[in-house]
Write an enzyme that holds these catalytic residues in place. Sequence first.
Site, PDB file in Angstrom:
ATOM      1  N   ASP A   1     -40.782  -8.665  11.838  1.00 43.78           N
ATOM      2  CA  ASP A   1     -41.557  -8.444  13.071  1.00 43.78           C
ATOM      3  C   ASP A   1     -42.602  -7.345  12.880  1.00 43.78           C
ATOM      4  O   ASP A   1     -43.236  -6.906  13.826  1.00 43.78           O
ATOM      5  CB  ASP A   1     -40.629  -8.152  14.262  1.00 43.78           C
TER       6      ASP A   1
ATOM      7  N   ASP B   1     -37.326  -3.569   9.316  1.00 43.94           N
ATOM      8  CA  ASP B   1     -37.675  -4.191  10.595  1.00 43.94           C
ATOM      9  C   ASP B   1     -38.666  -3.287  11.347  1.00 43.94           C
ATOM     10  O   ASP B   1     -38.700  -2.077  11.136  1.00 43.94           O
ATOM     11  CB  ASP B   1     -36.378  -4.329  11.416  1.00 43.94           C
TER      12      ASP B   1
ATOM     13  N   LYS C   1     -35.705 -17.054  18.569  1.00 44.69           N
ATOM     14  CA  LYS C   1     -35.537 -18.511  18.469  1.00 44.69           C
ATOM     15  C   LYS C   1     -34.666 -18.830  17.260  1.00 44.69           C
ATOM     16  O   LYS C   1     -35.077 -18.578  16.113  1.00 44.69           O
ATOM     17  CB  LYS C   1     -36.897 -19.201  18.276  1.00 44.69           C
TER      18      LYS C   1
ATOM     19  N   HIS D   1     -38.472  -2.409  14.299  1.00 43.89           N
ATOM     20  CA  HIS D   1     -37.740  -1.543  15.235  1.00 43.89           C
ATOM     21  C   HIS D   1     -36.790  -0.610  14.492  1.00 43.89           C
ATOM     22  O   HIS D   1     -36.207  -0.990  13.471  1.00 43.89           O
ATOM     23  CB  HIS D   1     -36.935  -2.405  16.216  1.00 43.89           C
TER      24      HIS D   1
ATOM     25  N   HIS E   1     -29.175  -3.228  16.282  1.00 47.08           N
ATOM     26  CA  HIS E   1     -29.187  -2.376  17.488  1.00 47.08           C
ATOM     27  C   HIS E   1     -27.840  -2.279  18.202  1.00 47.08           C
ATOM     28  O   HIS E   1     -27.659  -1.377  19.024  1.00 47.08           O
ATOM     29  CB  HIS E   1     -30.208  -2.910  18.503  1.00 47.08           C
TER      30      HIS E   1
HETATM   31 ZN   LIG Z   1     -37.190  -5.792  15.218  1.00 44.64          ZN
END
Ligand SMILES: [Zn+2]
Length: 375
Positions: A257, A168, A23, A170, A133
């Site tokens: 996150d 992060d 968002k 990820h 990414h």
């Molecule tokens: Zn992430």
Amino acid sequence: MKSAFIYTDTYLDYDYGPNHPLKIIRLKLTYELIYTYGLLALPYVQTKITRRAEEEDLAIFHSREYLKILKEASEGHLGGYAYSYGLGPGDNPIFPGLYNWSLLVAGATLQAVEFVGKGEGEIAFNIAGGLHHAMSSRASGFCYVNDPVIGILKLLDQGKRVAYIDIDAHHADGVQRAFYQTDQVLTVSLHETGYTLFPGSGFEYEIGEGEGEGYAVNLPFPPNTDDEVYVWAFEEIVPPLIYAFRPDVVVTQLGVDTFYNDPLTNLHLSIFGFEKVIRRIKELAPRWVALGGGGYDVSNVARAWTLAWALMNGIEMDDELPKTYLEKAERVGVHEKTLRGCPKLTPDSQKKEIRKEAERIVKYIKSKVFPKIGA
Ligand SMILES: [Zn+2]
């Protein structure tokens, strides 16, 4: 000390779509909170309005062919081949203006790099950046253009030695891949294990190749890892690596996150652990290009990055949120009443296994990576 905050409300012209977890309002909310606290009015702070990167800037990492496809997609001209570039319904939707969105994100990172790289100041923060990414010819994981890689390549051009720290949830797969075979950039990624989370990579045995052997470092954590174990592992690994590598500039991706209430991931951190890590990075980084990253609870994003910006500028924050911010936040469905919220620790019964796994990984990195870079 001088610092720069890079932002524009133009970000809000773009939208990944109503059902997409990313968002863009989170950026506006972060800006609002930072502004309301007076953290842009400090005498040594500059606010820079984001300007778009040039296509030439993106082309230092991305293929011309991919950039052409991105532009076409952005304008609504598109064939079925888009899928082979990672574009389409799902993670990387085709929305109007996505190319210009990407130019803005990368442009803000380049402004941060310019500010810090040329010595105008020591710290710059691009909250829209950190899209770690994206591959050279492929969109991935909500990322179309890899602004960390583009920024680092520019710093290398200026003869800078760069360490990249990514917190992060990820794995920073795109950044790792870009610098996997060089000893000019140290990449360190702390994340939830690829066994349970996208992109399914970032295992401790991925340590770089050829001249880059030892210069890629991965610290994967099991689901439910909390502040205590995470901060312990960070302390064991990151400071010794940075002291040994001696970067001119540290580039960080500050995804939030990792927090226990993030809807996409399974780590159990809170803003308290995040705060400790930010304080440590401030001590370690001679110069600092800070980028945003993941974070799918908008309230977490606004509060954590505001706290980070305060710490970057040496300001200690108490827990009270400004009233005017609370009113605005309410309107977008955010109800937190304090800056830090509550810490969340994983129950001891689960923690034993998690700690054992973290200890195993820390030991592995110390034995395989530390000797290679003299830590
Ligand atoms: Zn992430």
